[in-house]
Write an enzyme that holds these catalytic residues in place. Structure first.
Site, PDB file in Angstrom:
ATOM      1  CG  ASN A  18      -1.648   1.273   1.180  1.00  0.00           C
ATOM      2  OD1 ASN A  18      -1.847   2.130   0.578  1.00  0.00           O
ATOM      3  ND2 ASN A  18      -2.180   1.529   2.548  1.00  0.00           N
TER       4      ASN A  18
ATOM      5  CE  LYS B 232       0.327   3.410   4.787  1.00  0.00           C
ATOM      6  NZ  LYS B 232       0.029   3.592   6.291  1.00  0.00           N
TER       7      LYS B 232
ATOM      8  CG  HIS C  76      -5.720   1.626   5.125  1.00  0.00           C
ATOM      9  ND1 HIS C  76      -5.292   2.860   6.182  1.00  0.00           N
ATOM     10  CD2 HIS C  76      -4.847   1.124   4.991  1.00  0.00           C
ATOM     11  CE1 HIS C  76      -4.280   2.471   6.283  1.00  0.00           C
ATOM     12  NE2 HIS C  76      -3.945   1.243   5.784  1.00  0.00           N
TER      13      HIS C  76
ATOM     14  CD  GLU D 201      -2.868   5.436   6.794  1.00  0.00           C
ATOM     15  OE1 GLU D 201      -3.080   5.460   5.550  1.00  0.00           O
ATOM     16  OE2 GLU D 201      -2.090   4.948   7.644  1.00  0.00           O
TER      17      GLU D 201
ATOM     18  N   GLY E  44       2.262   2.408  10.632  1.00  0.00           N
ATOM     19  CA  GLY E  44       3.244   3.410  10.562  1.00  0.00           C
ATOM     20  C   GLY E  44       3.939   3.689  11.765  1.00  0.00           C
TER      21      GLY E  44
ATOM     22  CB  SER F 147       5.060  -1.839  12.018  1.00  0.00           C
ATOM     23  OG  SER F 147       4.727  -0.337  12.150  1.00  0.00           O
TER      24      SER F 147
HETATM   25  C1  PEP Z   1      -0.955   0.329   5.838  1.00  0.00           C
HETATM   26  O1  PEP Z   1      -0.903   1.291   5.526  1.00  0.00           O
HETATM   27  O2  PEP Z   1      -1.750  -0.683   5.638  1.00  0.00           O
HETATM   28  C2  PEP Z   1       0.260  -0.348   6.641  1.00  0.00           C
HETATM   29  C3  PEP Z   1       0.177  -1.519   7.373  1.00  0.00           C
HETATM   30  O3  PEP Z   1       1.254   0.329   6.718  1.00  0.00           O
HETATM   31  P1  PEP Z   1       2.783   0.058   7.546  1.00  0.00           P
HETATM   32  O4  PEP Z   1       3.263  -1.212   6.967  1.00  0.00           O
HETATM   33  O5  PEP Z   1       3.502   1.337   7.095  1.00  0.00           O
HETATM   34  O6  PEP Z   1       2.575   0.010   9.251  1.00  0.00           O
END
Ligand code: PEP
Length: 265
Positions: free
Chosen positions: A11, A13, A99, A101, A175, A214
């Site tokens: 992803n 983003k 998601h 976000e 994140g 993460s």
């Molecule tokens: C995500 O945006 O779905 C995500 C898991 O981000 P990250 O791997 O940066 O935590």
């Protein structure tokens, strides 16, 4: 029953521009040529501005391309929105919905997430339905309750194993560099699996359940080897081939284990 084929999804983003995206695509394709293709499914979800170009660029590779959001509506006076039909027209294979976000920034709720997933299924696109608890909800001991409600409402009747992927993404792990432990991940993934089985019978075993939050080269093996984890949704680490490729390789190691187990069964 054989484990579903793993899926590694990136992803991006709201990151990367054309030149960087093409470089990343080139770097990933080169690694694949050099080191082979682990037997898993591959997806990247760039910003919408890059989706069409990346789909064309990656067409000779196993990477499929997906979007990060979709309107539940088909067409009409909805300035700025993009329908599932538009995504299909753009050559997308899938789309992330729900998601955290988007739930946070655009106040999206489970009913809207379900409507978006239904819109994708209408045009045979795969929905990657994200669910996961906040830190406050985990601290209050409500993780299973929250995930249960999100799964019940967000996953539509049109879902089956060929058009739906569930991504468990604890909000506090996205994140932040704080990954859920294998025990925490397995508790939730086992629960999701049981709910999918209760609802869809054996097809519920075939739905892929991804972990997201993460995931890095350093922790991918432990996470991907966990029970009922069928891949990962990767944010930050998907933006560079050096950090994304080792996660793909870890998924390849899981695929090899699954094959051995199936042969022994
Ligand atoms: C995500 O945006 O779905 C995500 C898991 O981000 P990250 O791997 O940066 O935590």
């Amino acid at each position: 029953m054989a484990a579903p084929t793993g899926l590694i999804a990136g992803n991006w983003k709201m990151n990367l521009f054309h030149a960087e995206a093409l470089q990343l695509g080139t770097d990933l394709a080169e690694r694949m040529d050099l080191w082979g293709r682990p037997p898993v499914d591959y997806l990247i979800c760039p910003p919408l501005t890059l989706c069409g170009q990346m789909a064309a660029f990656l067409a000779p590779t196993p990477f499929k391309v997906g979007a990060q959001d979709v309107s539940p509506l088909k067409n009409g006076p909805h300035t700025g929105d993009v329908s599932a039909e538009h995504l299909a027209d753009l050559g997308m294979a899938a789309c992330i919905v729900g998601h955290s976000e988007r739930r946070r920034d655009h106040k999206e709720d489970d009913a809207l997430v379900r409507a978006k997933a239904e819109a994708l299924h209408r045009v045979n696109l795969t929905s990657i339905i994200c669910i996961g608890e906040t830190e406050a909800e985990r601290d209050a001991g409500k993780t299973i309750e929250v995930v249960t409600r999100q799964l019940q409402v967000s996953v539509p009747e049109t879902s089956h194993s060929a058009n739906t992927v569930v991504a468990y993404e604890p909000v506090w792990a996205i994140g932040t560099g704080r990954t859920a432990t294998v025990e925490q991940i397995e508790e939730v993934h086992n629960h999701i699996r049981q709910m999918l089985y209760d609802r869809m019978d054996f097809d519920g075993y075939a739905i892929r359940i991804l972990y997201g939050g993460s995931v890095t080269a350093a922790n991918a093996r432990d996470i991907l080897f966990a029970k009922n984890v069928n891949g990962a949704l990767v944010g930050g680490a998907s933006l560079k081939a050096e950090t994304f490729w080792p996660i793909i390789e870890a998924a390849g190691a899981v695929a090899a284990r699954n094959l051995r187990e199936a042969q022994q069964a």
